[in-house]
Write a protein that holds these residues in place. Structure first.
Motif, PDB file in Angstrom:
ATOM      1  N   LEU A  43      53.479 106.341 -36.050  1.00 41.42           N
ATOM      2  CA  LEU A  43      54.738 107.071 -35.878  1.00 41.42           C
ATOM      3  C   LEU A  43      54.566 108.310 -34.991  1.00 41.42           C
ATOM      4  N   GLY A  44      53.323 108.563 -34.595  1.00 43.61           N
ATOM      5  CA  GLY A  44      53.056 109.712 -33.737  1.00 43.61           C
ATOM      6  C   GLY A  44      52.632 110.956 -34.474  1.00 43.61           C
ATOM      7  N   CYS A  45      52.390 110.844 -35.764  1.00 39.49           N
ATOM      8  CA  CYS A  45      51.966 112.002 -36.568  1.00 39.49           C
ATOM      9  C   CYS A  45      50.449 112.179 -36.473  1.00 39.49           C
ATOM     10  N   ARG A  46      50.010 113.406 -36.611  1.00 39.15           N
ATOM     11  CA  ARG A  46      48.580 113.679 -36.734  1.00 39.15           C
ATOM     12  C   ARG A  46      48.245 113.583 -38.210  1.00 39.15           C
ATOM     13  N   ALA A  47      47.639 112.479 -38.599  1.00 39.26           N
ATOM     14  CA  ALA A  47      47.353 112.239 -40.008  1.00 39.26           C
ATOM     15  C   ALA A  47      45.863 112.030 -40.216  1.00 39.26           C
ATOM     16  N   VAL A  48      45.375 112.512 -41.347  1.00 41.06           N
ATOM     17  CA  VAL A  48      43.985 112.331 -41.732  1.00 41.06           C
ATOM     18  C   VAL A  48      43.963 112.045 -43.231  1.00 41.06           C
ATOM     19  N   GLY A  49      43.013 111.237 -43.673  1.00 40.37           N
ATOM     20  CA  GLY A  49      42.907 110.906 -45.093  1.00 40.37           C
ATOM     21  C   GLY A  49      41.581 111.361 -45.662  1.00 40.37           C
ATOM     22  N   PHE A  50      41.581 111.676 -46.941  1.00 36.76           N
ATOM     23  CA  PHE A  50      40.372 112.086 -47.659  1.00 36.76           C
ATOM     24  C   PHE A  50      40.221 111.180 -48.873  1.00 36.76           C
ATOM     25  N   ILE A  51      39.022 110.633 -49.043  1.00 38.84           N
ATOM     26  CA  ILE A  51      38.774 109.681 -50.126  1.00 38.84           C
ATOM     27  C   ILE A  51      37.508 110.070 -50.873  1.00 38.84           C
ATOM     28  N   GLY A  52      37.565 110.034 -52.194  1.00 33.45           N
ATOM     29  CA  GLY A  52      36.367 110.089 -53.014  1.00 33.45           C
ATOM     30  C   GLY A  52      35.875 111.439 -53.450  1.00 33.45           C
ATOM     31  N   ALA A  53      36.712 112.432 -53.543  1.00 33.02           N
ATOM     32  CA  ALA A  53      36.257 113.758 -53.958  1.00 33.02           C
ATOM     33  C   ALA A  53      36.665 114.050 -55.391  1.00 33.02           C
ATOM     34  N   THR A  54      35.724 114.486 -56.215  1.00 26.03           N
ATOM     35  CA  THR A  54      36.080 114.979 -57.538  1.00 26.03           C
ATOM     36  C   THR A  54      36.439 116.453 -57.447  1.00 26.03           C
ATOM     37  N   ARG A  55      35.839 117.126 -56.503  1.00 23.36           N
ATOM     38  CA  ARG A  55      36.197 118.492 -56.118  1.00 23.36           C
ATOM     39  C   ARG A  55      36.192 118.499 -54.606  1.00 23.36           C
ATOM     40  N   PHE A  56      36.909 119.432 -54.026  1.00 23.93           N
ATOM     41  CA  PHE A  56      36.944 119.439 -52.572  1.00 23.93           C
ATOM     42  C   PHE A  56      35.639 119.992 -52.047  1.00 23.93           C
ATOM     43  N   ASN A  57      34.725 119.088 -51.743  1.00 27.98           N
ATOM     44  CA  ASN A  57      33.394 119.426 -51.253  1.00 27.98           C
ATOM     45  C   ASN A  57      33.151 118.554 -50.024  1.00 27.98           C
ATOM     46  N   TRP A  58      33.036 119.153 -48.864  1.00 22.37           N
ATOM     47  CA  TRP A  58      32.887 118.392 -47.624  1.00 22.37           C
ATOM     48  C   TRP A  58      31.703 117.444 -47.672  1.00 22.37           C
ATOM     49  N   GLY A  59      30.717 117.710 -48.514  1.00 20.71           N
ATOM     50  CA  GLY A  59      29.548 116.839 -48.581  1.00 20.71           C
ATOM     51  C   GLY A  59      29.818 115.488 -49.229  1.00 20.71           C
ATOM     52  N   VAL A  60      30.873 115.380 -50.039  1.00 24.31           N
ATOM     53  CA  VAL A  60      31.136 114.121 -50.740  1.00 24.31           C
ATOM     54  C   VAL A  60      32.449 113.472 -50.339  1.00 24.31           C
ATOM     55  N   VAL A  61      33.166 114.071 -49.427  1.00 29.00           N
ATOM     56  CA  VAL A  61      34.470 113.537 -49.021  1.00 29.00           C
ATOM     57  C   VAL A  61      34.295 112.645 -47.795  1.00 29.00           C
ATOM     58  N   HIS A  62      34.903 111.476 -47.846  1.00 23.79           N
ATOM     59  CA  HIS A  62      34.945 110.599 -46.677  1.00 23.79           C
ATOM     60  C   HIS A  62      36.253 110.870 -45.954  1.00 23.79           C
ATOM     61  N   VAL A  63      36.181 111.194 -44.685  1.00 22.65           N
ATOM     62  CA  VAL A  63      37.368 111.491 -43.893  1.00 22.65           C
ATOM     63  C   VAL A  63      37.795 110.222 -43.178  1.00 22.65           C
ATOM     64  N   VAL A  64      39.069 109.884 -43.308  1.00 19.86           N
ATOM     65  CA  VAL A  64      39.607 108.688 -42.685  1.00 19.86           C
ATOM     66  C   VAL A  64      40.513 109.111 -41.540  1.00 19.86           C
ATOM     67  N   THR A  65      40.166 108.737 -40.332  1.00 17.64           N
ATOM     68  CA  THR A  65      41.036 108.947 -39.174  1.00 17.64           C
ATOM     69  C   THR A  65      41.159 107.619 -38.472  1.00 17.64           C
ATOM     70  N   GLY A  66      42.320 107.050 -38.468  1.00 19.47           N
ATOM     71  CA  GLY A  66      42.501 105.744 -37.849  1.00 19.47           C
ATOM     72  C   GLY A  66      41.729 104.657 -38.562  1.00 19.47           C
ATOM     73  N   CYS A  67      41.542 104.816 -39.862  1.00 15.99           N
ATOM     74  CA  CYS A  67      40.860 103.849 -40.731  1.00 15.99           C
ATOM     75  C   CYS A  67      39.392 103.652 -40.394  1.00 15.99           C
ATOM     76  N   SER A  68      38.748 104.668 -39.865  1.00  8.17           N
ATOM     77  CA  SER A  68      37.301 104.603 -39.659  1.00  8.17           C
ATOM     78  C   SER A  68      36.676 105.846 -40.241  1.00  8.17           C
ATOM     79  N   TYR A  69      35.460 105.722 -40.719  1.00  6.26           N
ATOM     80  CA  TYR A  69      34.787 106.879 -41.298  1.00  6.26           C
ATOM     81  C   TYR A  69      34.169 107.730 -40.208  1.00  6.26           C
ATOM     82  N   ASP A  70      34.372 109.038 -40.294  1.00  8.49           N
ATOM     83  CA  ASP A  70      33.762 109.976 -39.338  1.00  8.49           C
ATOM     84  C   ASP A  70      32.429 110.434 -39.866  1.00  8.49           C
TER      85      ASP A  70
END
Length: 70
Positions: A43-70
């Protein structure tokens, strides 16, 4: 204005959208986050997804951009 119309308006006005999955995600949660991120990007939006965090900790979060892991 209905709730759906109001939500659509907020989405189109947003600069960035973050889609967050729940703790200890199952396949449905991962698929839902990926599908919503992809749909928003189409739709033209800048969207990002976060999966798998029990707390917001960048070390355990998988970032989803365009359905691929960064």
């Amino acid at each position: 204005m209905t709730n759906i119309e109001l939500i659509a308006r907020y989405i189109h006005q947003a600069h960035h959208i973050c889609v967050v999955g729940h703790e200890r995600p199952d396949a449905d949660a991962v698929g839902s986050v990926c599908a919503l991120v992809l749909a928003l990007q189409q739709l033209g939006c800048r969207a990002v997804g976060f999966i798998g965090a029990t707390r917001f900790n960048w070390g355990v979060v998988h970032v989803v951009t365009g359905c691929s892991y960064d």
